[in-house]
Design an enzyme around this catalytic site. Sequence first.
Site, PDB file in Angstrom:
ATOM      1  N   ALA A 282      38.080   2.130  61.414  1.00 39.28           N
ATOM      2  CA  ALA A 282      39.149   2.851  62.117  1.00 39.28           C
ATOM      3  C   ALA A 282      39.879   3.843  61.221  1.00 39.28           C
ATOM      4  O   ALA A 282      40.873   4.428  61.630  1.00 39.28           O
ATOM      5  CB  ALA A 282      40.141   1.858  62.715  1.00 39.28           C
ATOM      6  N   SER A 283      39.388   4.031  59.996  1.00 43.71           N
ATOM      7  CA  SER A 283      40.083   4.959  59.096  1.00 43.71           C
ATOM      8  C   SER A 283      39.817   6.417  59.450  1.00 43.71           C
ATOM      9  O   SER A 283      40.607   7.289  59.093  1.00 43.71           O
ATOM     10  CB  SER A 283      39.668   4.691  57.646  1.00 43.71           C
ATOM     11  OG  SER A 283      38.274   4.523  57.545  1.00 43.71           O
ATOM     12  N   ARG A 284      38.703   6.654  60.144  1.00 47.66           N
ATOM     13  CA  ARG A 284      38.353   8.056  60.436  1.00 47.66           C
ATOM     14  C   ARG A 284      37.685   8.137  61.816  1.00 47.66           C
ATOM     15  O   ARG A 284      37.336   7.125  62.417  1.00 47.66           O
ATOM     16  CB  ARG A 284      37.380   8.595  59.384  1.00 47.66           C
ATOM     17  CG  ARG A 284      37.980   8.685  58.003  1.00 47.66           C
ATOM     18  CD  ARG A 284      37.013   9.265  56.979  1.00 47.66           C
ATOM     19  NE  ARG A 284      36.016   8.308  56.534  1.00 47.66           N
ATOM     20  CZ  ARG A 284      34.696   8.501  56.592  1.00 47.66           C
ATOM     21  NH1 ARG A 284      34.222   9.619  57.093  1.00 47.66           N
ATOM     22  NH2 ARG A 284      33.859   7.582  56.154  1.00 47.66           N
TER      23      ARG A 284
ATOM     24  N   SER B  19      25.005   4.309  70.456  1.00 46.74           N
ATOM     25  CA  SER B  19      24.680   5.727  70.310  1.00 46.74           C
ATOM     26  C   SER B  19      23.567   6.055  71.290  1.00 46.74           C
ATOM     27  O   SER B  19      22.804   5.167  71.697  1.00 46.74           O
ATOM     28  CB  SER B  19      24.186   6.001  68.883  1.00 46.74           C
ATOM     29  OG  SER B  19      23.604   7.282  68.779  1.00 46.74           O
TER      30      SER B  19
ATOM     31  N   TYR C 110      18.398   4.027  61.742  1.00 43.27           N
ATOM     32  CA  TYR C 110      19.613   4.180  62.555  1.00 43.27           C
ATOM     33  C   TYR C 110      19.294   3.868  64.025  1.00 43.27           C
ATOM     34  O   TYR C 110      20.025   3.121  64.692  1.00 43.27           O
ATOM     35  CB  TYR C 110      20.155   5.607  62.408  1.00 43.27           C
ATOM     36  CG  TYR C 110      21.458   5.868  63.139  1.00 43.27           C
ATOM     37  CD1 TYR C 110      22.673   5.422  62.632  1.00 43.27           C
ATOM     38  CD2 TYR C 110      21.471   6.573  64.349  1.00 43.27           C
ATOM     39  CE1 TYR C 110      23.873   5.664  63.298  1.00 43.27           C
ATOM     40  CE2 TYR C 110      22.668   6.821  65.020  1.00 43.27           C
ATOM     41  CZ  TYR C 110      23.864   6.371  64.494  1.00 43.27           C
ATOM     42  OH  TYR C 110      25.052   6.605  65.156  1.00 43.27           O
TER      43      TYR C 110
ATOM     44  N   ILE D   9      29.274  13.589  68.891  1.00 43.86           N
ATOM     45  CA  ILE D   9      30.729  13.584  68.771  1.00 43.86           C
ATOM     46  C   ILE D   9      31.127  14.276  67.463  1.00 43.86           C
ATOM     47  O   ILE D   9      30.500  14.058  66.413  1.00 43.86           O
ATOM     48  CB  ILE D   9      31.280  12.132  68.776  1.00 43.86           C
ATOM     49  CG1 ILE D   9      30.669  11.310  69.929  1.00 43.86           C
ATOM     50  CG2 ILE D   9      32.808  12.138  68.851  1.00 43.86           C
ATOM     51  CD1 ILE D   9      30.984  11.765  71.329  1.00 43.86           C
TER      52      ILE D   9
HETATM   53  P1  NAP Z   1      32.606   8.416  60.601  1.00 44.83           P
HETATM   54  O1  NAP Z   1      33.494   9.557  60.935  1.00 44.83           O
HETATM   55  O2  NAP Z   1      31.554   8.580  59.560  1.00 44.83           O
HETATM   56  O3  NAP Z   1      33.532   7.145  60.241  1.00 44.83           O
HETATM   57  C1  NAP Z   1      32.909   5.934  59.909  1.00 44.83           C
HETATM   58  C2  NAP Z   1      33.944   4.837  59.836  1.00 44.83           C
HETATM   59  O4  NAP Z   1      33.268   3.595  59.597  1.00 44.83           O
HETATM   60  C3  NAP Z   1      34.921   5.017  58.700  1.00 44.83           C
HETATM   61  O5  NAP Z   1      36.179   4.506  59.116  1.00 44.83           O
HETATM   62  C4  NAP Z   1      34.321   4.149  57.593  1.00 44.83           C
HETATM   63  O6  NAP Z   1      35.277   3.676  56.640  1.00 44.83           O
HETATM   64  C5  NAP Z   1      33.797   3.000  58.421  1.00 44.83           C
HETATM   65  N1  NAP Z   1      32.745   2.219  57.775  1.00 44.83           N
HETATM   66  C6  NAP Z   1      31.552   2.642  57.303  1.00 44.83           C
HETATM   67  N2  NAP Z   1      30.863   1.612  56.760  1.00 44.83           N
HETATM   68  C7  NAP Z   1      31.645   0.512  56.896  1.00 44.83           C
HETATM   69  C8  NAP Z   1      31.514  -0.837  56.502  1.00 44.83           C
HETATM   70  N3  NAP Z   1      30.429  -1.290  55.871  1.00 44.83           N
HETATM   71  N4  NAP Z   1      32.536  -1.688  56.771  1.00 44.83           N
HETATM   72  C9  NAP Z   1      33.654  -1.263  57.413  1.00 44.83           C
HETATM   73  N5  NAP Z   1      33.823   0.009  57.813  1.00 44.83           N
HETATM   74  C10 NAP Z   1      32.840   0.891  57.536  1.00 44.83           C
HETATM   75  O7  NAP Z   1      31.809   7.922  61.908  1.00 44.83           O
HETATM   76  P2  NAP Z   1      32.056   8.219  63.471  1.00 44.83           P
HETATM   77  O8  NAP Z   1      31.334   9.446  63.816  1.00 44.83           O
HETATM   78  O9  NAP Z   1      33.485   8.061  63.791  1.00 44.83           O
HETATM   79  O10 NAP Z   1      31.199   7.011  64.093  1.00 44.83           O
HETATM   80  C11 NAP Z   1      31.785   5.821  64.575  1.00 44.83           C
HETATM   81  C12 NAP Z   1      30.714   5.038  65.321  1.00 44.83           C
HETATM   82  O11 NAP Z   1      30.194   5.830  66.381  1.00 44.83           O
HETATM   83  C13 NAP Z   1      29.505   4.656  64.450  1.00 44.83           C
HETATM   84  O12 NAP Z   1      29.044   3.381  64.818  1.00 44.83           O
HETATM   85  C14 NAP Z   1      28.474   5.707  64.832  1.00 44.83           C
HETATM   86  O13 NAP Z   1      27.157   5.247  64.611  1.00 44.83           O
HETATM   87  C15 NAP Z   1      28.802   5.903  66.292  1.00 44.83           C
HETATM   88  N6  NAP Z   1      28.333   7.160  66.841  1.00 44.83           N
HETATM   89  C16 NAP Z   1      28.780   8.357  66.340  1.00 44.83           C
HETATM   90  C17 NAP Z   1      28.304   9.534  66.902  1.00 44.83           C
HETATM   91  C18 NAP Z   1      28.739  10.904  66.420  1.00 44.83           C
HETATM   92  O14 NAP Z   1      28.163  11.895  66.910  1.00 44.83           O
HETATM   93  N7  NAP Z   1      29.719  11.024  65.547  1.00 44.83           N
HETATM   94  C19 NAP Z   1      27.381   9.504  67.948  1.00 44.83           C
HETATM   95  C20 NAP Z   1      26.958   8.272  68.426  1.00 44.83           C
HETATM   96  C21 NAP Z   1      27.437   7.118  67.876  1.00 44.83           C
HETATM   97  P3  NAP Z   1      35.682   4.569  55.311  1.00 44.83           P
HETATM   98  O15 NAP Z   1      36.600   5.668  55.816  1.00 44.83           O
HETATM   99  O16 NAP Z   1      36.365   3.600  54.419  1.00 44.83           O
HETATM  100  O17 NAP Z   1      34.410   5.126  54.780  1.00 44.83           O
END
Ligand code: NAP
Length: 264
Positions: A16-18, A154, A167, A200
Amino acid sequence: MRHETQAGRVALVTGASRGIGRAIAAKLGAEGFGVAVNCASNVEAGQQTAKLVEDAGGRAVVIQADIGKAEDRQRLVQQTIDQLGPISLLVNNAGVAPKVRADLLETSEDSYDFVLDTNLKGPFFLTQMVARHMMAQPTRDAGEPRQAIVNVTSISAYAISVNRGEYCISKAGLSMMTQLFAARLAKEGIQVFEIRPGVIETDMTGPVKAKYDKLIFEDDLLPMPRWGQPDDIANAVVAIARCLLPYSTGQVLDVDGGFHLRRL
Ligand code: NAP
């Protein structure tokens, strides 16, 4: 607007940090939830999310924990309960892409383990632990679900990318995991949902922004021609959190601008 019906409830949101997790945490804060803001390492970003939650009217704690590690998961759940109270909503949002996109024939075991540990093994055992905790709550009423688990998968759960197979496998597994826990926990009054985001705009897609700009705005990838935003996903979580889908479980909520539609 704060909905008093959610006040006092507690949500644990991983990653939830980003990005998407931050938007989910902020919206749940606005609903009146206490929110455990989990991060892997970026505590400063976690604190920024916590401020958003608090500014919106909720309580927040930041908990660093690697969800791929058993001892971290245990501490994450315990600290959430100790600092906020019993958990009624778990959002398995944290996820990682492979550090290097490599052809299926070149995928390394290290990358496979890194992605599967974070995206599938972590959510599986976290869900197991939180479900047991939810079932042990004395005030729960199995007739009316007020406890829920949400898995953020996803479009890669079904759309193939041969240069990041690990993935895709992790998200397909998380999709099956949703159905398994939904069936197991239905009689316990715990709903389990899959939210399936499309493309996203977050840090995760930053490195491939130009590629998706072209696909979305020139190549007709999406029926709804825009980038998805973290709030699009967060709004779906809010619908579940408010219990607006009381007779559904195991459901996939596609939040993808219509990507899943088969078109000729
Ligand atoms: P993001 O911006 O890269 O943020 C990832 C988040 O996950 C950060 O808060 C990170 O913490 C945390 N994280 C990573 N590894 C972790 C671990 N081992 N333990 C605890 N926290 C961890 O990703 P996002 O785009 O928001 O994606 C969020 C979810 O949506 C993911 O499951 C991703 O696969 C899914 N998703 C994303 C998209 C897209 O287009 N963006 C599309 C489909 C699905 P730190 O800040 O500490 O690194």
